[in-house]
Write an enzyme that holds these catalytic residues in place. Structure first.
Site, mmCIF file in Angstrom:
data_model
loop_
_atom_site.group_PDB
_atom_site.id
_atom_site.type_symbol
_atom_site.label_atom_id
_atom_site.label_comp_id
_atom_site.label_asym_id
_atom_site.label_seq_id
_atom_site.Cartn_x
_atom_site.Cartn_y
_atom_site.Cartn_z
ATOM 1 N N ARG A 278 42.314 51.940 38.866
ATOM 2 C CA ARG A 278 41.712 52.142 40.180
ATOM 3 C C ARG A 278 40.627 53.209 40.188
ATOM 4 O O ARG A 278 39.868 53.306 41.139
ATOM 5 C CB ARG A 278 42.780 52.591 41.186
ATOM 6 C CG ARG A 278 43.635 51.479 41.708
ATOM 7 C CD ARG A 278 44.545 52.016 42.809
ATOM 8 N NE ARG A 278 45.707 51.162 42.967
ATOM 9 C CZ ARG A 278 45.692 50.036 43.669
ATOM 10 N NH1 ARG A 278 44.612 49.647 44.271
ATOM 11 N NH2 ARG A 278 46.775 49.299 43.746
ATOM 12 N N ARG B 158 38.285 49.131 54.504
ATOM 13 C CA ARG B 158 38.916 48.747 53.239
ATOM 14 C C ARG B 158 37.863 48.318 52.217
ATOM 15 O O ARG B 158 37.943 48.657 51.047
ATOM 16 C CB ARG B 158 39.889 47.576 53.477
ATOM 17 C CG ARG B 158 41.341 48.006 53.597
ATOM 18 C CD ARG B 158 42.235 46.800 53.581
ATOM 19 N NE ARG B 158 42.503 46.295 54.915
ATOM 20 C CZ ARG B 158 42.854 45.048 55.211
ATOM 21 N NH1 ARG B 158 42.954 44.133 54.279
ATOM 22 N NH2 ARG B 158 43.090 44.699 56.449
#
Ligand SMILES: [Zn+2]
Length: 220
Positions: free
Chosen positions: A89, A173
């Site tokens: 990530r 998001r």
């Protein structure tokens, strides 16, 4: 050994694609979340360390996660390869993962980024709703019930929308994803392993495109 990393924002169908790839290429889909839960349940050294950290409300360190992945890929079911989705990530995790693989004489075969158009993505997510009684999914533009206000499946007339399926949340998001992922994409681009797939195509087309990329890497 095929090592595939899937990148894509929430709602891009990444999870669905990972499952399909897993079956088509007989490689294992690895989830760091699941691995972590398994380690905790098994009360391994790593698991016990992780448990303390999680219970204290902190994030498990990259070192611990990478060590877990390293251990997991030694298992027999990973001998043909594995897919990671949702990991790495951050750039730090990307570099740490790469170093770990290098130390085992392994390397990422391909990184596939599912690219989506933000405007269409917002429309896709914001328009969805479902039947309260049977959970059948609908969309106010792309998949309306046959009769307005009546569920095709159970005849119910009450519907609901998920609270986070609103424009602001979806936008946030997507922006978060972009900010977080850009450095990772740059890293893999430099390594020459990055491939982009148009995520606005049908699920089947996206699967075909991904399979083609992985096949090509077969002979390498
Ligand atoms: Zn229904």
């Amino acid at each position: 050994m095929k090592i595939v990393i899937l990148l894509g924002p929430p709602g891009s169908g990444k999870g669905t694609q990972a499952k399909t790839i897993q079956e088509a290429h007989n490689i294992v889909q690895l989830s760091t979340g699941e691995m972590l839960r398994a380690e905790v349940a098994a009360q391994s050294v790593a698991g016990l360390r992780a448990k303390v950290i999680i219970e204290a409300g902190r994030f498990v360190s990259d070192d611990l996660i990478i060590a877990m992945v390293g251990k997991r890929i030694e298992a027999k079911d990973c001998s043909r390869g594995f897919i990671l989705d949702g990991f790495p990530r951050t750039l730090q995790q990307t570099i740490a993962l790469d170093d770990m693989l290098k130390s085992r004489n392994l390397a990422v075969s391909c990184v596939i980024e599912i690219v989506v158009d933000h405007h269409s993505m917002i429309k896709r997510i914001v328009g969805r709703y479902a039947c309260t009684a049977c959970n059948a999914g609908y969309h106010n533009e792309f998949q309306k019930p046959l009769k307005v206000g009546v569920c095709d499946i159970c005849g119910g007339n009450s519907f609901f929308k998920r609270a986070d399926d609103n424009e602001e949340t979806v936008k946030a998001r997507l922006v978060d994803y972009r900010v977080q992922t850009e450095p990772i994409i740059g890293y893999y681009e430099k390594l020459g392993v990055l491939k982009k797939v148009n995520g606005m195509c049908s699920i089947k087309t996206v699967t075909d495109l991904i399979n083609e990329i992985i096949e090509l890497k077969n002979g390498v």
